[in-house]
Design a protein around this motif. Structure first.
Motif: not given
Length: 280
Positions: A78-82, A85-89, A98-101
């Motif tokens: 969960x912490x790794x996913x968090x 998410x911060x890195x992608x933001x 540019x990154x596509x999700x």
């Protein structure tokens, strides 16, 4: 594992003078170090985001869970996913790459050209019988390691995968040139593969084959014995039967025996029959 705690930006090297890139082109270079160019202009990328961009470029379409597990293997999921998410933001705000999700998968935008993809495409084209000259520039760039100085497990795995891919492609290029009778080009490709991995037998065997195809028996024997001496000293091994059989072919017409490969004998010394003991 490379830490992402240092967020100091890295100013990347300038592109080669005279290159031209269409507006909107983004180029990601991972061989010989991380570089990101926007229409030929270096982008400034924080070190923590470099790892995220590089991994997404090497694993296109990977799920968020998979990416997070590779980037932060010692961190709870969960912490790794968090963190991801911060890195992608931050990537979206930074705009550097540019990154596509899509759903749970993440990939680079189609505008991003990755040098590793060029190497993979060149290898596939050679494997399918394409003109080997098309791959020469890509293979030359591929002599550089993937992300030198990075020691994440996923980097080490990809580095070895690409090293093996380049070795096999160089050998296929050498064979293609050999079939076409272009001996100089075949020899150069085989020598490049040999430089990349001196103890690997296949490029040495190709070098012997090139010399034989040109009718240079001395050069073929010299290449064989040089390799034999190398692996005897480094690995205490002998060349394979397949490589020794190449020399059977050149010695058979004159009725000579194949070169023996007795460990410890000087390969360049003359061979004398073992004296027999006198009978009593």
């Amino acid at each position: 594992m490379t830490s992402d705690s240092s967020m100091a930006p890295t100013v990347l090297r300038q592109p080669v003078t005279g290159e031209r890139y269409p507006p909107g082109t983004v180029q990601l270079f991972l061989l010989d170090g991380f570089r990101l160019l926007h229409a030929g202009t270096p982008a400034v990328v924080p070190r923590g985001l470099q790892r995220v961009i590089a991994l997404i470029g090497l694993r296109p379409g990977a799920t968020r869970t998979h990416l997070a597990g590779l980037l932060w293997p010692d961190t709870p999921e969960e912490r790794a996913l968090s963190r991801l998410r911060t890195a992608l933001w931050r990537l979206r705000r930074n705009g550097a790459c540019p990154v596509v999700t899509t759903g749970g998968a993440v990939r680079l935008d189609a505008r991003v050209e990755v040098d590793v993809d060029d190497l993979v495409r060149a290898a596939a084209r050679v494997r399918e019988g394409g003109d080997p000259r098309w791959a020469e520039g890509v293979l030359a760039a591929g002599r550089h390691d993937l992300l030198p100085g990075w020691y994440d497990d996923w980097v080490l795995l990809e580095r070895e995968r690409l090293r093996q891919l380049r070795l096999h492609t160089l050998e296929q290029v050498a064979r293609a040139y050999l079939r076409a009778g272009q001996h100089g080009e075949a020899l150069q490709a085989a020598l490049e593969a040999m430089r990349a991995e001196p103890l690997r037998e296949t490029p040495h065997r190709l070098i012997v084959q090139v010399h034989l195809d040109e009718g240079n028996a001395y050069e073929a024997l010299h290449a064989f014995y040089a390799y034999r001496q190398l692996i005897l000293s480094e690995l205490q091994l002998e060349p394979s039967n397949a490589m020794r059989a190449l020399l059977d072919d050149i010695l058979a017409p004159i009725g000579g025996p194949a070169p023996k490969t007795t460990p410890g004998r000087d390969p360049h010394s003359p061979r004398h029959p073992t004296p027999r003991s006198p009978r009593s």
